[in-house]
Write a protein that holds these residues in place. Sequence first.
Motif, mmCIF file in Angstrom:
data_model
loop_
_atom_site.group_PDB
_atom_site.id
_atom_site.type_symbol
_atom_site.label_atom_id
_atom_site.label_comp_id
_atom_site.label_asym_id
_atom_site.label_seq_id
_atom_site.Cartn_x
_atom_site.Cartn_y
_atom_site.Cartn_z
ATOM 1 N N ASP A 65 0.821 -1.220 0.000
ATOM 2 C CA ASP A 65 0.000 0.000 0.000
ATOM 3 C C ASP A 65 0.848 1.261 0.000
ATOM 4 O O ASP A 65 1.888 1.336 0.652
ATOM 5 C CB ASP A 65 -0.930 0.042 1.222
ATOM 6 C CG ASP A 65 -2.169 -0.815 1.048
ATOM 7 O OD1 ASP A 65 -2.461 -1.238 -0.092
ATOM 8 O OD2 ASP A 65 -2.856 -1.065 2.053
ATOM 9 N N ILE A 66 0.341 2.252 -0.734
ATOM 10 C CA ILE A 66 0.917 3.595 -0.762
ATOM 11 C C ILE A 66 -0.116 4.527 -0.158
ATOM 12 O O ILE A 66 -1.243 4.612 -0.657
ATOM 13 C CB ILE A 66 1.245 4.044 -2.199
ATOM 14 C CG1 ILE A 66 2.295 3.128 -2.816
ATOM 15 C CG2 ILE A 66 1.698 5.507 -2.218
ATOM 16 C CD1 ILE A 66 2.460 3.307 -4.311
ATOM 17 N N ASN A 67 0.255 5.204 0.922
ATOM 18 C CA ASN A 67 -0.633 6.168 1.565
ATOM 19 C C ASN A 67 -0.212 7.582 1.190
ATOM 20 O O ASN A 67 0.940 7.810 0.828
ATOM 21 C CB ASN A 67 -0.591 6.016 3.084
ATOM 22 C CG ASN A 67 -1.137 4.688 3.547
ATOM 23 O OD1 ASN A 67 -1.753 3.953 2.785
ATOM 24 N ND2 ASN A 67 -0.912 4.358 4.794
ATOM 25 N N ALA A 68 -1.131 8.513 1.309
ATOM 26 C CA ALA A 68 -0.796 9.915 1.075
ATOM 27 C C ALA A 68 0.237 10.333 2.113
ATOM 28 O O ALA A 68 0.126 9.985 3.285
ATOM 29 C CB ALA A 68 -2.045 10.782 1.186
ATOM 30 N N SER A 69 1.243 11.064 1.684
ATOM 31 C CA SER A 69 2.274 11.517 2.624
ATOM 32 C C SER A 69 1.817 12.740 3.407
ATOM 33 O O SER A 69 2.427 13.097 4.409
ATOM 34 C CB SER A 69 3.575 11.821 1.882
ATOM 35 O OG SER A 69 3.361 12.859 0.954
ATOM 36 N N THR A 70 0.733 13.367 2.970
ATOM 37 C CA THR A 70 0.193 14.555 3.628
ATOM 38 C C THR A 70 -1.285 14.694 3.260
ATOM 39 O O THR A 70 -1.785 13.957 2.413
ATOM 40 C CB THR A 70 0.979 15.821 3.217
ATOM 41 O OG1 THR A 70 0.557 16.929 4.002
ATOM 42 C CG2 THR A 70 0.801 16.146 1.747
ATOM 43 N N ILE A 71 -1.963 15.639 3.877
ATOM 44 C CA ILE A 71 -3.346 15.911 3.497
ATOM 45 C C ILE A 71 -3.355 16.643 2.158
ATOM 46 O O ILE A 71 -2.358 17.268 1.788
ATOM 47 C CB ILE A 71 -4.075 16.758 4.567
ATOM 48 C CG1 ILE A 71 -3.367 18.098 4.754
ATOM 49 C CG2 ILE A 71 -4.193 15.998 5.864
ATOM 50 C CD1 ILE A 71 -4.132 19.091 5.602
ATOM 51 N N LEU A 102 2.589 3.140 -10.012
ATOM 52 C CA LEU A 102 1.699 2.331 -9.188
ATOM 53 C C LEU A 102 1.234 1.081 -9.942
ATOM 54 O O LEU A 102 1.103 1.094 -11.170
ATOM 55 C CB LEU A 102 0.494 3.149 -8.746
ATOM 56 C CG LEU A 102 0.723 4.102 -7.562
ATOM 57 C CD1 LEU A 102 1.699 5.210 -7.876
ATOM 58 C CD2 LEU A 102 -0.579 4.682 -7.105
ATOM 59 N N ASN A 103 0.968 0.037 -9.189
ATOM 60 C CA ASN A 103 0.412 -1.194 -9.736
ATOM 61 C C ASN A 103 -1.111 -1.058 -9.848
ATOM 62 O O ASN A 103 -1.705 -1.495 -10.823
ATOM 63 C CB ASN A 103 0.780 -2.379 -8.833
ATOM 64 C CG ASN A 103 0.336 -3.704 -9.405
ATOM 65 O OD1 ASN A 103 0.667 -4.025 -10.535
ATOM 66 N ND2 ASN A 103 -0.420 -4.456 -8.641
ATOM 67 N N ALA A 104 -1.720 -0.471 -8.836
ATOM 68 C CA ALA A 104 -3.177 -0.274 -8.817
ATOM 69 C C ALA A 104 -3.482 1.084 -8.209
ATOM 70 O O ALA A 104 -2.786 1.536 -7.298
ATOM 71 C CB ALA A 104 -3.851 -1.367 -8.003
ATOM 72 N N LEU A 119 -3.657 5.529 -1.609
ATOM 73 C CA LEU A 119 -3.704 6.064 -2.964
ATOM 74 C C LEU A 119 -3.615 4.958 -4.010
ATOM 75 O O LEU A 119 -4.169 5.072 -5.094
ATOM 76 C CB LEU A 119 -2.552 7.053 -3.183
ATOM 77 C CG LEU A 119 -2.475 8.234 -2.226
ATOM 78 C CD1 LEU A 119 -1.253 9.088 -2.540
ATOM 79 C CD2 LEU A 119 -3.743 9.056 -2.293
ATOM 80 N N GLY A 120 -2.884 3.907 -3.676
ATOM 81 C CA GLY A 120 -2.677 2.818 -4.621
ATOM 82 C C GLY A 120 -1.690 1.826 -4.039
ATOM 83 O O GLY A 120 -1.470 1.791 -2.830
ATOM 84 N N THR A 121 -1.068 1.046 -4.945
ATOM 85 C CA THR A 121 -0.087 0.052 -4.513
ATOM 86 C C THR A 121 1.184 0.167 -5.351
ATOM 87 O O THR A 121 1.153 0.634 -6.492
ATOM 88 C CB THR A 121 -0.652 -1.378 -4.626
ATOM 89 O OG1 THR A 121 -1.000 -1.634 -5.990
ATOM 90 C CG2 THR A 121 -1.865 -1.574 -3.737
ATOM 91 N N VAL A 122 2.291 -0.290 -4.766
ATOM 92 C CA VAL A 122 3.598 -0.250 -5.423
ATOM 93 C C VAL A 122 3.574 -1.147 -6.662
ATOM 94 O O VAL A 122 2.984 -2.219 -6.652
ATOM 95 C CB VAL A 122 4.698 -0.725 -4.439
ATOM 96 C CG1 VAL A 122 6.036 -0.912 -5.148
ATOM 97 C CG2 VAL A 122 4.828 0.255 -3.291
ATOM 98 N N GLY A 123 4.237 -0.668 -7.718
ATOM 99 C CA GLY A 123 4.272 -1.453 -8.946
ATOM 100 C C GLY A 123 5.422 -1.093 -9.857
ATOM 101 O O GLY A 123 6.442 -0.547 -9.409
ATOM 102 N N THR A 124 5.227 -1.376 -11.148
ATOM 103 C CA THR A 124 6.259 -1.121 -12.163
ATOM 104 C C THR A 124 5.635 -0.571 -13.437
ATOM 105 O O THR A 124 6.098 -0.880 -14.534
ATOM 106 C CB THR A 124 7.033 -2.412 -12.498
ATOM 107 O OG1 THR A 124 6.097 -3.400 -12.949
ATOM 108 C CG2 THR A 124 7.818 -2.930 -11.318
#
Length: 168
Positions: A65-71, A102-104, A119-124
């Motif tokens: 998972d990728i989260n927002a680093s800020t609001i 992002l992957n998704a 926000l999404g997920t790690v990808g290539t």
Amino acid sequence: MRKRKKVLLVILTLLILGFLIPQQLKMPVQGATTSDYNPNSFWFYPWGKSVTHKGVDIFAATGTDINASTIGLVLYAGEIPMGGKIVLVLGPKWRLHYYAHLNALKTSSLTFVNKKSTLGTVGTSGNAAGKSPHLHYSIVTMVPYVWRMDSDKQGWKKMFYLNPIAYL
């Protein structure tokens, strides 16, 4: 004439409020630490089609998972050729936070996010195809820092790109 003054006052108020909102960034890749990125990768030259690397690549397993680093407000969540699946967030201090490869995607344009929002997920995706899965994370200021320009390759762009590593 009065209407123009009111409009200018509203715009000025919004600009000032944007600078007053605290930024307080956090690591966007869930579970990542300082050992998951190269601390010297920001403004690395030479770097593919973009000439200079203007962000940080944070490596993790595909699907992390990728989260927002800020609001902020998601201005765009979609796909572009170079970045692949991306999310662009307008955050405090009128800074744009760019999440690429992002992957998704798990957010949509014109939604508000906070540090708990996924926000999404790690990808290539994009030009990261065939490379190790990672998040490319950049911070761009909409207010130029002209004193940061220099004679490096693309040195004029340093007034817009901020080193995200300094904030993580």
